[in-house]
Design a protein around this motif. Structure first.
Motif, PDB file in Angstrom:
ATOM      1  N   GLN A  72       0.820  -1.211   0.000  1.00 24.47           N
ATOM      2  CA  GLN A  72       0.000   0.000   0.000  1.00 24.47           C
ATOM      3  C   GLN A  72       0.856   1.264   0.000  1.00 24.47           C
ATOM      4  N   GLN A  73       1.965   1.211   0.743  1.00 23.52           N
ATOM      5  CA  GLN A  73       2.849   2.370   0.829  1.00 23.52           C
ATOM      6  C   GLN A  73       3.479   2.699  -0.520  1.00 23.52           C
ATOM      7  N   TYR A  74       3.880   1.657  -1.263  1.00 25.13           N
ATOM      8  CA  TYR A  74       4.570   1.863  -2.533  1.00 25.13           C
ATOM      9  C   TYR A  74       3.627   1.778  -3.733  1.00 25.13           C
ATOM     10  N   GLY A  75       2.345   1.548  -3.500  1.00 24.43           N
ATOM     11  CA  GLY A  75       1.388   1.491  -4.597  1.00 24.43           C
ATOM     12  C   GLY A  75       1.405   0.184  -5.359  1.00 24.43           C
ATOM     13  N   LEU A  76       2.014  -0.853  -4.794  1.00 26.20           N
ATOM     14  CA  LEU A  76       2.097  -2.141  -5.487  1.00 26.20           C
ATOM     15  C   LEU A  76       0.812  -2.936  -5.390  1.00 26.20           C
ATOM     16  N   ASP A  77      -0.151  -2.474  -4.590  1.00 27.98           N
ATOM     17  CA  ASP A  77      -1.444  -3.148  -4.479  1.00 27.98           C
ATOM     18  C   ASP A  77      -2.398  -2.722  -5.584  1.00 27.98           C
ATOM     19  N   LYS A  78      -2.011  -1.716  -6.358  1.00 31.86           N
ATOM     20  CA  LYS A  78      -2.863  -1.209  -7.435  1.00 31.86           C
ATOM     21  C   LYS A  78      -2.638  -2.015  -8.713  1.00 31.86           C
ATOM     22  N   PRO A  79      -3.575  -1.951  -9.667  1.00 31.94           N
ATOM     23  CA  PRO A  79      -3.379  -2.640 -10.954  1.00 31.94           C
ATOM     24  C   PRO A  79      -2.121  -2.129 -11.655  1.00 31.94           C
ATOM     25  N   VAL A  80      -1.549  -2.998 -12.500  1.00 34.51           N
ATOM     26  CA  VAL A  80      -0.298  -2.660 -13.173  1.00 34.51           C
ATOM     27  C   VAL A  80      -0.452  -1.413 -14.031  1.00 34.51           C
ATOM     28  N   TRP A  81      -1.591  -1.284 -14.710  1.00 36.59           N
ATOM     29  CA  TRP A  81      -1.755  -0.123 -15.585  1.00 36.59           C
ATOM     30  C   TRP A  81      -1.785   1.174 -14.779  1.00 36.59           C
ATOM     31  N   MET A  82      -2.340   1.106 -13.570  1.00 39.04           N
ATOM     32  CA  MET A  82      -2.376   2.289 -12.722  1.00 39.04           C
ATOM     33  C   MET A  82      -0.976   2.609 -12.189  1.00 39.04           C
ATOM     34  N   GLN A  83      -0.206   1.564 -11.851  1.00 42.17           N
ATOM     35  CA  GLN A  83       1.177   1.784 -11.420  1.00 42.17           C
ATOM     36  C   GLN A  83       1.993   2.425 -12.544  1.00 42.17           C
ATOM     37  N   TYR A  84       1.707   1.998 -13.770  1.00 37.50           N
ATOM     38  CA  TYR A  84       2.413   2.549 -14.933  1.00 37.50           C
ATOM     39  C   TYR A  84       2.121   4.032 -15.108  1.00 37.50           C
ATOM     40  N   LEU A  85       0.846   4.407 -14.994  1.00 31.65           N
ATOM     41  CA  LEU A  85       0.476   5.815 -15.130  1.00 31.65           C
ATOM     42  C   LEU A  85       1.064   6.648 -13.994  1.00 31.65           C
ATOM     43  N   MET A  86       1.078   6.084 -12.782  1.00 33.68           N
ATOM     44  CA  MET A  86       1.666   6.788 -11.647  1.00 33.68           C
ATOM     45  C   MET A  86       3.159   6.996 -11.862  1.00 33.68           C
ATOM     46  N   TYR A  87       3.818   5.988 -12.434  1.00 35.70           N
ATOM     47  CA  TYR A  87       5.254   6.109 -12.672  1.00 35.70           C
ATOM     48  C   TYR A  87       5.548   7.174 -13.720  1.00 35.70           C
ATOM     49  N   LEU A  88       4.783   7.161 -14.818  1.00 33.66           N
ATOM     50  CA  LEU A  88       4.992   8.176 -15.857  1.00 33.66           C
ATOM     51  C   LEU A  88       4.744   9.577 -15.314  1.00 33.66           C
ATOM     52  N   GLY A  89       3.697   9.715 -14.496  1.00 33.11           N
ATOM     53  CA  GLY A  89       3.421  11.020 -13.902  1.00 33.11           C
ATOM     54  C   GLY A  89       4.549  11.493 -13.010  1.00 33.11           C
ATOM     55  N   GLY A  90       5.105  10.584 -12.227  1.00 32.44           N
ATOM     56  CA  GLY A  90       6.233  10.946 -11.378  1.00 32.44           C
ATOM     57  C   GLY A  90       7.454  11.330 -12.184  1.00 32.44           C
ATOM     58  N   MET A  91       7.718  10.596 -13.285  1.00 28.05           N
ATOM     59  CA  MET A  91       8.871  10.903 -14.133  1.00 28.05           C
ATOM     60  C   MET A  91       8.747  12.281 -14.750  1.00 28.05           C
ATOM     61  N   LEU A  92       7.539  12.641 -15.163  1.00 27.79           N
ATOM     62  CA  LEU A  92       7.337  13.964 -15.759  1.00 27.79           C
ATOM     63  C   LEU A  92       7.609  15.085 -14.765  1.00 27.79           C
TER      64      LEU A  92
END
Length: 322
Positions: free
Chosen positions: A64-84
């Motif tokens: 939950q802390q690292y967002g690994l409980d979320k669907p993979v596609w949501m983790q992907y969007l979160m990662y791209l948003g953080g990179m931007l």
């Protein structure tokens, strides 16, 4: 008026050329980030594989802390948003520190080692390649060619072990490993620099042989120029142009850390960190180091394209016709 129109057209062509290269650069980084993210998710194990004492409740809290409980596609969007926004995430294994901080504290050692290796390789490669070209079809040329083939063929980690055994252990001239003063960097610099040295010698030798057979070199000889003037002012300078393509990517590769060499010599660089992050499935660190290398590589390729476009306007025109 004609001169002004020509300047305007050239400026427009150059801007269009740069815009296309920047677009390709952004697209490349996006594809690298996407492919690496999903390949990373296919890796066996979890970030907690080496932490057997963790209970299922603790693992759930960490997910939950690292967002690994979320669907993979949501983790992907979160990662791209953080990179931007310049956020590479937080390391799972390295004391929960930001990945950007981990890279910043380790990039110095890798950059120093990479720059030294590149300077060593290019400097001695130019010398050997020039000697081979000047003495082409002689035993000197053959010797340099054989050395270049050996330098390119022998893996740098094999050379590193040989240097450690004979120079550090047997002769005791230099430190065998660790990271301290300049003396600690000599052996890993040689181990990393032999590859660029061999490539540079090959490029220079081939380019200079072609240049020395050119008509304007014959004209320079007819004018009574000395051998040094012909080689240095004409042959060598023109032979260095193709070397731009080689030096850029090689420099980025060396500066972002050689994984094996840094582990052999116990160098606290990015390469060592990358190896550890793979063995522990530290996803943010893996992605951070991968994106750092990719960004450096595409930036160097863009700079190389710009330099070539300035040197030869035909390249700009050809690029705009693609």
């Amino acid at each position: 008026l004609t001169f002004l129109k020509t300047k305007i057209v050239r400026g427009f062509v150059m801007k269009k050329y740069l815009a296309k290269r920047v677009f390709y650069m952004a697209l490349t980084l996006f594809l690298v980030a996407t492919i690496t993210f999903f390949l990373m998710k296919l890796m066996p194990g979890t970030p907690y594989s080496n932490q057997e004492k963790m209970t299922p409740e603790q693992i759930q809290i960490m997910n939950q802390q690292y967002g690994l409980d979320k669907p993979v596609w949501m983790q992907y969007l979160m990662y791209l948003g953080g990179m931007l926004h310049g956020d590479m995430g937080t390391s799972f294994q390295f004391s929960n520190q930001p990945v950007s901080y981990l890279i910043a504290t380790r990039i110095g050692a890798s950059a120093q080692l990479g720059i030294q290796a590149m300077i060593f390789g290019v400097f001695f490669g130019i010398i050997l390649g020039s000697i081979a070209a000047i003495n082409r079809n002689t035993w000197v040329d053959t010797l340099v060619t054989v050395l270049s083939i050996i330098g390119k063929s022998v893996p740098n980690f094999v050379l590193a072990v040989l240097l450690q055994y004979y120079i550090a252990l047997k002769l005791g001239i230099l430190p065998i490993a660790d990271w301290g003063g300049f003396s600690y960097t000599i052996l890993p610099t040689i181990a990393l620099g032999v590859g660029p040295l061999a490539e540079t010698a090959r490029f220079i030798r081939t380019g200079m042989v072609d240049v020395l057979n050119s008509d304007y070199i014959e004209l320079a000889r007819a004018k009574g120029l000395s051998k040094f003037q012909i080689v240095y002012h004409h042959a060598l300078r023109n032979s260095l142009i193709p070397l731009i393509t080689l030096i850029g990517p090689y420099t980025v590769s060396l500066m972002t850390g050689s994984m094996v060499i840094e582990n052999i010599f116990s160098i606290p660089g990015i390469g060592e960190q990358f190896v550890k992050s793979i063995t522990t499935n530290d996803y943010p660190t893996i992605m951070g180091v991968t994106m750092l290398f990719s960004a450096g590589l595409v930036a160097v390729i863009l700079l190389t394209d710009i330099i070539y476009g300035i040197i030869d306007p035909r390249i700009r025109l050809a690029g705009n016709e693609d």
